[in-house]
Scaffold this motif. Structure first.
Motif, PDB file in Angstrom:
ATOM      1  N   THR A 335      -7.090  72.506  28.750  1.00  0.00           N
ATOM      2  CA  THR A 335      -7.380  72.287  30.167  1.00  0.00           C
ATOM      3  C   THR A 335      -6.259  71.512  30.844  1.00  0.00           C
ATOM      4  OG1 THR A 335      -9.761  72.286  29.739  1.00  0.00           O
ATOM      5  CG2 THR A 335      -9.030  71.255  31.781  1.00  0.00           C
ATOM      6  N   ALA A 336      -5.727  70.498  30.149  1.00  0.00           N
ATOM      7  CA  ALA A 336      -4.626  69.714  30.715  1.00  0.00           C
ATOM      8  C   ALA A 336      -3.410  70.595  30.982  1.00  0.00           C
ATOM      9  CB  ALA A 336      -4.264  68.575  29.769  1.00  0.00           C
ATOM     10  N   LEU A 337      -3.079  71.455  30.037  1.00  0.00           N
ATOM     11  CA  LEU A 337      -1.934  72.350  30.217  1.00  0.00           C
ATOM     12  C   LEU A 337      -2.206  73.368  31.322  1.00  0.00           C
ATOM     13  CD1 LEU A 337      -0.999  72.949  26.475  1.00  0.00           C
ATOM     14  CD2 LEU A 337       0.291  71.589  28.139  1.00  0.00           C
ATOM     15  N   LEU A 338      -3.425  73.905  31.367  1.00  0.00           N
ATOM     16  CA  LEU A 338      -3.757  74.884  32.404  1.00  0.00           C
ATOM     17  C   LEU A 338      -3.778  74.264  33.793  1.00  0.00           C
ATOM     18  CD1 LEU A 338      -6.634  76.952  30.719  1.00  0.00           C
ATOM     19  CD2 LEU A 338      -4.297  77.703  31.206  1.00  0.00           C
ATOM     20  N   SER A 339      -4.066  72.967  33.870  1.00  0.00           N
ATOM     21  CA  SER A 339      -4.157  72.330  35.184  1.00  0.00           C
ATOM     22  C   SER A 339      -2.829  72.349  35.921  1.00  0.00           C
ATOM     23  CB  SER A 339      -4.650  70.884  35.037  1.00  0.00           C
ATOM     24  OG  SER A 339      -3.667  70.052  34.432  1.00  0.00           O
ATOM     25  N   MET A 340      -1.722  72.454  35.198  1.00  0.00           N
ATOM     26  CA  MET A 340      -0.417  72.490  35.875  1.00  0.00           C
ATOM     27  C   MET A 340      -0.234  73.768  36.679  1.00  0.00           C
ATOM     28  SD  MET A 340       2.241  70.602  33.280  1.00  0.00           S
ATOM     29  CE  MET A 340       1.511  70.852  31.674  1.00  0.00           C
ATOM     30  N   PRO A 341      -0.264  74.949  36.043  1.00  0.00           N
ATOM     31  CA  PRO A 341      -0.094  76.156  36.858  1.00  0.00           C
ATOM     32  C   PRO A 341      -1.273  76.424  37.786  1.00  0.00           C
ATOM     33  CG  PRO A 341      -0.633  76.752  34.594  1.00  0.00           C
ATOM     34  CD  PRO A 341      -0.376  75.273  34.605  1.00  0.00           C
ATOM     35  N   MET A 342      -2.500  76.083  37.355  1.00  0.00           N
ATOM     36  CA  MET A 342      -3.662  76.436  38.168  1.00  0.00           C
ATOM     37  C   MET A 342      -3.714  75.627  39.461  1.00  0.00           C
ATOM     38  SD  MET A 342      -6.688  77.233  35.409  1.00  0.00           S
ATOM     39  CE  MET A 342      -7.605  78.255  36.553  1.00  0.00           C
ATOM     40  N   THR A 343      -3.374  74.338  39.385  1.00  0.00           N
ATOM     41  CA  THR A 343      -3.379  73.550  40.618  1.00  0.00           C
ATOM     42  C   THR A 343      -2.131  73.779  41.455  1.00  0.00           C
ATOM     43  OG1 THR A 343      -2.459  71.619  39.466  1.00  0.00           O
ATOM     44  CG2 THR A 343      -4.856  71.740  39.667  1.00  0.00           C
ATOM     45  N   PHE A 344      -1.119  74.431  40.883  1.00  0.00           N
ATOM     46  CA  PHE A 344       0.049  74.812  41.678  1.00  0.00           C
ATOM     47  C   PHE A 344      -0.265  76.050  42.504  1.00  0.00           C
ATOM     48  CE2 PHE A 344       4.033  77.065  42.454  1.00  0.00           C
ATOM     49  CZ  PHE A 344       4.847  76.042  42.928  1.00  0.00           C
ATOM     50  N   PHE A 345      -0.986  76.986  41.902  1.00  0.00           N
ATOM     51  CA  PHE A 345      -1.249  78.261  42.576  1.00  0.00           C
ATOM     52  C   PHE A 345      -2.577  78.284  43.323  1.00  0.00           C
ATOM     53  CE2 PHE A 345       1.770  79.637  39.234  1.00  0.00           C
ATOM     54  CZ  PHE A 345       2.740  80.162  40.070  1.00  0.00           C
ATOM     55  N   MET A 346      -3.370  77.225  43.215  1.00  0.00           N
ATOM     56  CA  MET A 346      -4.601  77.152  43.990  1.00  0.00           C
ATOM     57  C   MET A 346      -4.808  75.712  44.443  1.00  0.00           C
ATOM     58  SD  MET A 346      -7.651  77.393  41.106  1.00  0.00           S
ATOM     59  CE  MET A 346      -7.085  78.964  40.483  1.00  0.00           C
ATOM     60  N   SER A 347      -5.667  75.536  45.416  1.00  0.00           N
ATOM     61  CA  SER A 347      -5.916  74.200  45.944  1.00  0.00           C
ATOM     62  C   SER A 347      -6.743  73.385  44.951  1.00  0.00           C
ATOM     63  CB  SER A 347      -6.668  74.300  47.278  1.00  0.00           C
ATOM     64  OG  SER A 347      -7.982  74.764  47.051  1.00  0.00           O
ATOM     65  N   ASN A 348      -6.733  72.072  45.140  1.00  0.00           N
ATOM     66  CA  ASN A 348      -7.563  71.204  44.307  1.00  0.00           C
ATOM     67  C   ASN A 348      -9.042  71.561  44.444  1.00  0.00           C
ATOM     68  OD1 ASN A 348      -5.738  69.654  42.921  1.00  0.00           O
ATOM     69  ND2 ASN A 348      -5.731  67.968  44.380  1.00  0.00           N
ATOM     70  N   ASP A 349      -9.463  71.875  45.664  1.00  0.00           N
ATOM     71  CA  ASP A 349     -10.866  72.223  45.866  1.00  0.00           C
ATOM     72  C   ASP A 349     -11.241  73.450  45.051  1.00  0.00           C
ATOM     73  OD1 ASP A 349     -11.429  70.174  47.772  1.00  0.00           O
ATOM     74  OD2 ASP A 349     -10.322  71.327  49.260  1.00  0.00           O
ATOM     75  N   ALA A 350     -10.384  74.473  45.069  1.00  0.00           N
ATOM     76  CA  ALA A 350     -10.671  75.698  44.332  1.00  0.00           C
ATOM     77  C   ALA A 350     -10.731  75.435  42.836  1.00  0.00           C
ATOM     78  CB  ALA A 350      -9.616  76.753  44.642  1.00  0.00           C
ATOM     79  N   PHE A 351      -9.812  74.625  42.335  1.00  0.00           N
ATOM     80  CA  PHE A 351      -9.761  74.365  40.898  1.00  0.00           C
ATOM     81  C   PHE A 351     -10.925  73.502  40.442  1.00  0.00           C
ATOM     82  CE2 PHE A 351      -8.213  71.600  37.370  1.00  0.00           C
ATOM     83  CZ  PHE A 351      -8.146  72.583  36.388  1.00  0.00           C
ATOM     84  N   TYR A 352     -11.141  72.378  41.139  1.00  0.00           N
ATOM     85  CA  TYR A 352     -12.132  71.421  40.655  1.00  0.00           C
ATOM     86  C   TYR A 352     -13.567  71.887  40.893  1.00  0.00           C
ATOM     87  CZ  TYR A 352      -8.399  68.208  39.604  1.00  0.00           C
ATOM     88  OH  TYR A 352      -7.274  67.637  39.059  1.00  0.00           O
ATOM     89  N   PHE A 353     -13.819  72.520  42.024  1.00  0.00           N
ATOM     90  CA  PHE A 353     -15.190  72.929  42.305  1.00  0.00           C
ATOM     91  C   PHE A 353     -15.485  74.358  41.851  1.00  0.00           C
ATOM     92  CE2 PHE A 353     -14.439  69.780  45.848  1.00  0.00           C
ATOM     93  CZ  PHE A 353     -15.131  68.760  45.215  1.00  0.00           C
ATOM     94  N   GLY A 354     -14.443  75.175  41.657  1.00  0.00           N
ATOM     95  CA  GLY A 354     -14.661  76.546  41.246  1.00  0.00           C
ATOM     96  C   GLY A 354     -14.469  76.785  39.765  1.00  0.00           C
ATOM     97  N   VAL A 355     -13.404  76.250  39.197  1.00  0.00           N
ATOM     98  CA  VAL A 355     -13.039  76.547  37.812  1.00  0.00           C
ATOM     99  C   VAL A 355     -13.547  75.488  36.831  1.00  0.00           C
ATOM    100  CG1 VAL A 355     -11.097  76.927  36.236  1.00  0.00           C
ATOM    101  CG2 VAL A 355     -10.994  77.817  38.569  1.00  0.00           C
TER     102      VAL A 355
END
Length: 437
Positions: A335-355
């Motif tokens: 999850t820590a490694l994925l958080s780098m590209p995922m929060t770059f290509f999507m907003s914090n709201d999308a990542f934290y509340f969606g994924v």
């Protein structure tokens, strides 16, 4: 399977709507789950689910509201002004001191959780110095971004608050075990600042400032807040109160919302005894408070429906079948490694509340606690700070008059390095496990 499909469609719809700017995060967090909750046949129960979700996040909303107000009052009263003066006096004409001073100043101003304030104060104070010494302004952008995104991992900052809200955790429970990793990240940022400064010193030499040149006029001292709101005679009281607040946070002397509310009330009464002035100071920060509180309450409605309908459990079960069993116990560092590209290509709201809720529910099946996933999810924030989806990068590059692409190319490798440093430090200090027991 039907609930899982609806859940994934709900998350995708939410992410698409906010990433394409068709809806704001607040409205999407409310409308999207209601629509999909109706499709799931939970119409009569939706109201109760939403209220339950909001109720569970009420303490987090309280804490964030009063944290924004407290640190806003401290900036208004001038608590950090002496440090600003000291940093500007310290940097002088040495590039290495200028870069270290940049990081220090950005770290301090970032304590209020407002990235725009950090950018405005730091750049306004130090950009004239960079221009006088002909330093690379991209270094200023880099150090500002790293300092702000790492300090912003405090409980009242956006990432930690979102992660805690999405997983219904206490922000302090997410934050406290991350303190050693955050300190390591800040130390790494200061070391990088010194190294970059030495490179600029070697490139340019140590220059004397020429006050006769228009471009080398002394940099104005940038004070935060309004002049009439300053309370220089109360600086020692405000410092003691802030240190006591931080001490209470670290020791868990009381629930964080209670600490923040009490500290805010004391600070407001002592610094601004006049009730009319108190109203003015609170109103000055009302916009920031309202935005934070509305977002948290909307997130409560979203997570309440996602959990209450059983969608998140169904999604986790479906995801579980797709993950090789041997990788499941490693979901925290993954999850820590994925958080780098995922929060770059999507907003914090999308990542934290969606994924994130889906990851956390899946990780629980492998024995990885939600707190560990929440801490791992904030590791990628230094990379997120360079995302083209956030406004901060455009504010910074606009003030510095540099291209967004140039700032991203210059900073990305260092942002990844900072995230990896946070990851290594978090694993080393037990903030989350490499492998679940």
């Amino acid at each position: 399977m039907t609930l899982a499909v609806l859940g994934f469609l709900m998350v995708i719809s939410f992410m698409t709507l906010i990433m394409t700017h068709r809806l704001s995060a607040i409205t999407a967090l409310i409308i999207v789950p209601i629509v999909f909750g109706l499709l799931a046949g939970a119409g009569p129960q939706l109201g109760g689910m939403m209220v339950k979700g909001v109720t569970q996040l009420a303490p987090t909303a309280l804490m964030l509201a009063f944290a924004v107000l407290y640190f806003g009052i401290m900036i208004d009263a001038g608590l950090f002004d002496p440090l600003v003066r000291w940093v500007l006096a310290m940097v002088g004409d040495d590039p290495a001191r200028v870069t270290v001073g940049t990081a220090l100043l950005a770290m301090v101003v970032s304590l209020d959780g407002d990235g725009a304030t950090t950018a405005l104060v730091t750049i306004s104070a130090l950009l004239p110095v960079y221009r006088r010494l002909r330093l690379n302004p991209l270094i200023l952008a880099l150090l500002l971004g790293l300092s702000n995104t790492i300090v912003n991992l405090v409980p009242w900052g956006g990432p930690t608050a979102r992660a805690a809200s999405a997983l219904r955790l206490e922000p302090s429970a997410v934050f406290l075990p991350m303190i050693p990793a955050i300190l390591a990240g800040l130390a790494g940022t200061l070391a990088l600042a010194w190294w970059l400064g030495l490179g600029e010193r070697k490139r340019l030499g140590r220059l004397s400032l020429d006050p006769l040149e228009p471009a080398t006029a002394d940099a104005p001292l940038i004070e935060t807040g309004e002049a009439e709101a300053k309370r220089p005679k109360l600086i020692w009281f405000n410092l003691a109160l802030t240190l006591a607040l931080v001490g209470g946070l670290v020791t868990g002397a009381a629930p964080l919302p209670a600490l923040m509310m009490g500290a805010f009330a004391i600070a407001l009464i002592v610094n601004y005894p006049d009730i009319g002035v108190q109203r003015t100071r609170v109103a000055a920060h009302a916009k920031n408070v309202l935005g934070v509180v509305l977002l948290i309450f909307a997130a409560g409605a979203f997570t309440g429906i996602l959990s209450g309908t059983g969608m998140v459990k169904a999604m986790a079960d479906a995801t579980l079948t797709a993950i090789p069993p041997q990788l499941g116990p490693y979901l925290a560092p993954i999850t820590a490694l994925l958080s780098m590209p995922m929060t770059f290509f999507m907003s914090n709201d999308a990542f934290y509340f969606g994924v994130l809720p889906v990851i956390a529910e899946t990780a629980a099946k492998f024995g990885v606690p939600a707190e560990a996933i929440a801490r791992a999810s904030i590791i990628g924030q230094p990379v997120h700070g360079l995302s083209p989806l956030i406004a901060a990068i455009y504010l910074v590059t606009g003030l510095l008059k540099v291209e967004v692409g140039a700032a991203q190319r210059f900073s990305l490798k260092w942002a990844i390095a900072a995230s990896l440093l946070l990851l290594i430090a978090a694993l080393a200090t037990g903030a989350f496990p490499l492998r679940a027991a």
